[in-house]
Design an enzyme around this catalytic site. Structure first.
Site, PDB file in Angstrom:
ATOM      1  N   ASP A 343       0.987  -1.244   0.001  1.00  0.00           N
ATOM      2  CA  ASP A 343       0.128  -0.109   0.106  1.00  0.00           C
ATOM      3  C   ASP A 343       0.842   1.173  -0.045  1.00  0.00           C
ATOM      4  O   ASP A 343       2.049   1.247   0.373  1.00  0.00           O
ATOM      5  CB  ASP A 343      -0.810   0.027   1.334  1.00  0.00           C
ATOM      6  CG  ASP A 343      -0.277  -0.013   2.753  1.00  0.00           C
ATOM      7  OD1 ASP A 343       0.818  -0.776   2.610  1.00  0.00           O
ATOM      8  OD2 ASP A 343      -0.485   0.636   3.390  1.00  0.00           O
ATOM      9  N   GLU A 344       0.254   2.349  -0.389  1.00  0.00           N
ATOM     10  CA  GLU A 344       0.634   3.664  -0.301  1.00  0.00           C
ATOM     11  C   GLU A 344       2.284   3.841  -0.881  1.00  0.00           C
ATOM     12  O   GLU A 344       2.998   4.368   0.076  1.00  0.00           O
ATOM     13  CB  GLU A 344       0.677   4.137   1.181  1.00  0.00           C
ATOM     14  CG  GLU A 344      -1.021   4.300   1.523  1.00  0.00           C
ATOM     15  CD  GLU A 344      -0.979   4.521   3.021  1.00  0.00           C
ATOM     16  OE1 GLU A 344      -1.788   5.490   3.355  1.00  0.00           O
ATOM     17  OE2 GLU A 344      -0.327   4.272   3.899  1.00  0.00           O
ATOM     18  N   VAL A 345       2.615   3.380  -2.052  1.00  0.00           N
ATOM     19  CA  VAL A 345       3.866   3.571  -2.383  1.00  0.00           C
ATOM     20  C   VAL A 345       3.994   5.138  -3.011  1.00  0.00           C
ATOM     21  O   VAL A 345       3.259   5.593  -3.738  1.00  0.00           O
ATOM     22  CB  VAL A 345       4.200   2.570  -3.383  1.00  0.00           C
ATOM     23  CG1 VAL A 345       5.529   2.858  -3.980  1.00  0.00           C
ATOM     24  CG2 VAL A 345       3.883   1.196  -3.175  1.00  0.00           C
TER      25      VAL A 345
END
Ligand SMILES: *[C@@H]1O[C@H](CO)[C@@H](O)[C@H](O)[C@H]1NC(C)=O
Ligand SMILES: *[C@@H]1O[C@H](CO)[C@@H](O)[C@H](O)[C@H]1NC(C)=O
Length: 548
Positions: A343-345
């Site tokens: 997630d959330e790269v």
């Protein structure tokens, strides 16, 4: 003693007797004082609500001095079955919470024996609960005896929990159970709670306590978000520097191999799977401290800025490291699932780095960093598949991933139209775990528990085939503002609202008003069992928990 057994179905060999001390004369006076203060208790229900339950006003007295668990003659599991033996011991004190305390009530004349006879058709005593384990059970309570039938020992655990909730005390502290028949099985097979041990370290006793409370609500997966940016408490034997340099403290704030084994075996005895998450390529700042060249150096003004971004997807050494780490993880954690995160790269650091840009060019990715992320995730998924494990990813991977073919389970966590996302993921033929509506780390007044209760994971308007791909849901307890001091009240009893949603039939549990008195009562049971569950309204619990 022996005389009593002749009358019972169970043979002496299979009898499991849990005993503790008898009462003294002074207890008797304490009791008399107590009874003057106890108000009459109303009879309550079971939480989460069983599939079918038929109860009657016929009630039977129970006495801790004449209460027995035993294995039925035809049961595949016998005395010595680790899971069931341990459950018998635990449930004896859960059923008779006053029995060992000095001020416990004395039983008057209720000495006819009562036996709970367990019959399991599979001998799976030494196994671990798994994705497809049956938790179905059938419970029948009649005069002097309860029969509990299940396919697996996990079903026995769920049935014992239900039985323990059927037992109640009257105003004098005497125990009773009513004539009841129950047939029960879960609506969703995945019912999880995520704990985050990176943002705050959680001591083992806090994890154990949470596992206890999970079992009371019939949760069956502990999703262990064990590492993240702030700290790396998992003590790896392949890479000891990860926790030595990445934990808040290398000795006191780590989970050793033996700690992890203890958590897994403790959870197993409650029928709870332990599913580890090693989130990458982002959320890995703490990893970089103990493993050089793993994270991407960020650039500014033509040179390295000194800060680091996500895992470096351009280096072969990254995949060698991940293969070794996940090989270890897959042997330490017996569960068939491993959560890869994803997630959330944030692409800005990758974009700043000339080596990454050169790699992108070589690979033909153009300027599309989603392709780079997809390349990375595909490699990790391949590592996991080669280890014969199923990978779970956060929804970001599904949303931005170019090639979805290698994915299997997607966890939906974003706010907004999560039903739309569930629709898209199942349409693509992938399995879903729904977490978005159950982010309980955000404090809210306890009285708005109904917003967690009225969620229905299958309300996305999919086909029958799509519905089957929704394997369950998960309560997330992120750790930014949560540690051992406030974990319990923030989880309970709100998480129990989600638990009923995931276990029970939606048609029987569509009314918040009908659920409320049962939840109030269940919260009192949690208190009584030592779980610091928040109050839901003004009032009090009978038989209030006085311990610490
Ligand atoms: C259990 O029995 C008592 C006493 O007869 C009765 O008042 C109560 O309603 C019964 N409870 C249930 C759930 O049937
Ligand atoms: C034991 O359990 C199995 C499976 O639930 C059931 O078919 C069987 O009838 C049970 N036996 C007895 C004696 O209750």
């Amino acid at each position: 003693m022996g005389v009593l057994f002749h009358k019972l179905e169970c043979s002496l060999d299979n009898m499991y007797v849990v005993r503790s001390g008898r009462y003294s004369r002074s207890d008797f006076y304490v009791l008399l004082l107590m009874t003057l203060q106890i108000v009459l208790q109303t009879v309550e229900g079971v939480w989460p609500l069983p599939r079918t339950i038929t109860s009657s006003p016929e009630r039977y007295p129970l006495s801790p001095q004449a209460f027995y668990f035993c294995y039925g003659r035809h049961s595949a599991a016998h005395k010595g079955c680790s899971v069931v033996d341990a459950a018998f011991r635990r449930y004896f004190s859960l059923i008779f919470p006053d029995h060992t305390s000095a001020s416990g009530p004395l039983q008057f004349g209720a000495s006819s024996p009562f036996t709970v006879e367990v019959n399991v058709s599979q001998d799976d005593c030494e196994s671990h609960p798994a994705e497809d384990s049956s938790e179905k059970y059938y419970l029948s309570v009649t005069a002097r005896q309860a029969s509990l039938n299940a396919d697996t020992v996990w079903g026995v655990l769920r049935g014992l929990e239900t039985f323990s909730q059927l037992v109640y005390q009257d105003g004098f502290g005497s125990y009773f159970v009513n004539k009841t028949t129950i047939e029960d099985f879960p609506r969703f097979k995945y019912r999880g709670i995520l704990l985050d041990t990176s943002r705050h370290y959680l001591p083992l006793r806090t994890i154990f306590k949470t596992l206890d409370a999970m079992a009371y609500s019939k949760f069956n997966v502990f999703h262990w978000h064990i590492v993240d940016d702030p700290s790396f408490p998992y003590q790896s034997y392949s890479f000891p520097d990860l926790s030595k340099k990445g934990a808040f403290h290398p000795m006191t704030h780590v989970y050793t191999q033996s700690d992890v084994r203890r958590v897994i075996s403790y959870a197993r005895l409650w029928g709870i799977r332990v599913l580890p998450e090693f989130d990458s390529p982002s959320h890995t700042k703490s990893w970089g401290k103990g493993q050089s060249d793993l994270l991407t150096p960020c650039y500014r003004g033509g040179g390295p800025s000194g800060s680091f971004g996500p895992v470096n997807p351009a280096l072969p050494s990254t995949y060698q490291f991940m293969a070794r780490l996940f090989k270890e993880v897959s042997s330490v954690f017996p569960d068939s699932y491993i959560h890869l995160g994803g997630d959330e790269v944030d692409f800005s650091c990758w974009r700043s780095n000339p080596d990454i840009r050169a790699f992108m060019k070589k690979m033909g990715f153009g300027a599309d960093f989603n392709k780079l992320e997809a390349f990375y995730i595909d490699n990790i998924v391949k590592i996991i598949s080669a280890l014969n494990k199923t990978s779970i990813v956060w929804q970001d991977v599904f949303d931005y991933h170019v090639g979805r073919a290698s994915l299997s389970v997607v966890e939906v966590w974003k706010e907004g139209c999560y039903h739309c996302e569930v629709y898209r993921v199942t349409k693509a033929g992938l399995r879903v775990i729904l977490a978005s509506p159950w982010y309980l780390d955000q404090p809210g007044p306890t009285h708005n528990w109904a917003r967690y209760y009225t969620v229905w994971p299958l309300a996305f308007g999919g086909t029958e085939q799509q519905n089957k791909l929704v394997i369950g849901g998960e309560v997330c307890m992120w750790g930014e503002y949560v540690d051992a001091t406030n974990l319990s009240p923030r989880l309970w009893p709100r998480a129990s609202a989600a638990a009923e949603r995931l276990w029970s039939n939606e048609r029987q549990t569509s009314s918040v008003d009908e659920a409320f008195p049962r939840l109030l009562d269940f919260r009192c049971k949690l208190l009584r069992r030592g779980i610091q569950a928040e109050p839901l309204q003004v009032g009090h619990c009978s038989h209030e928990y006085q311990g610490t």
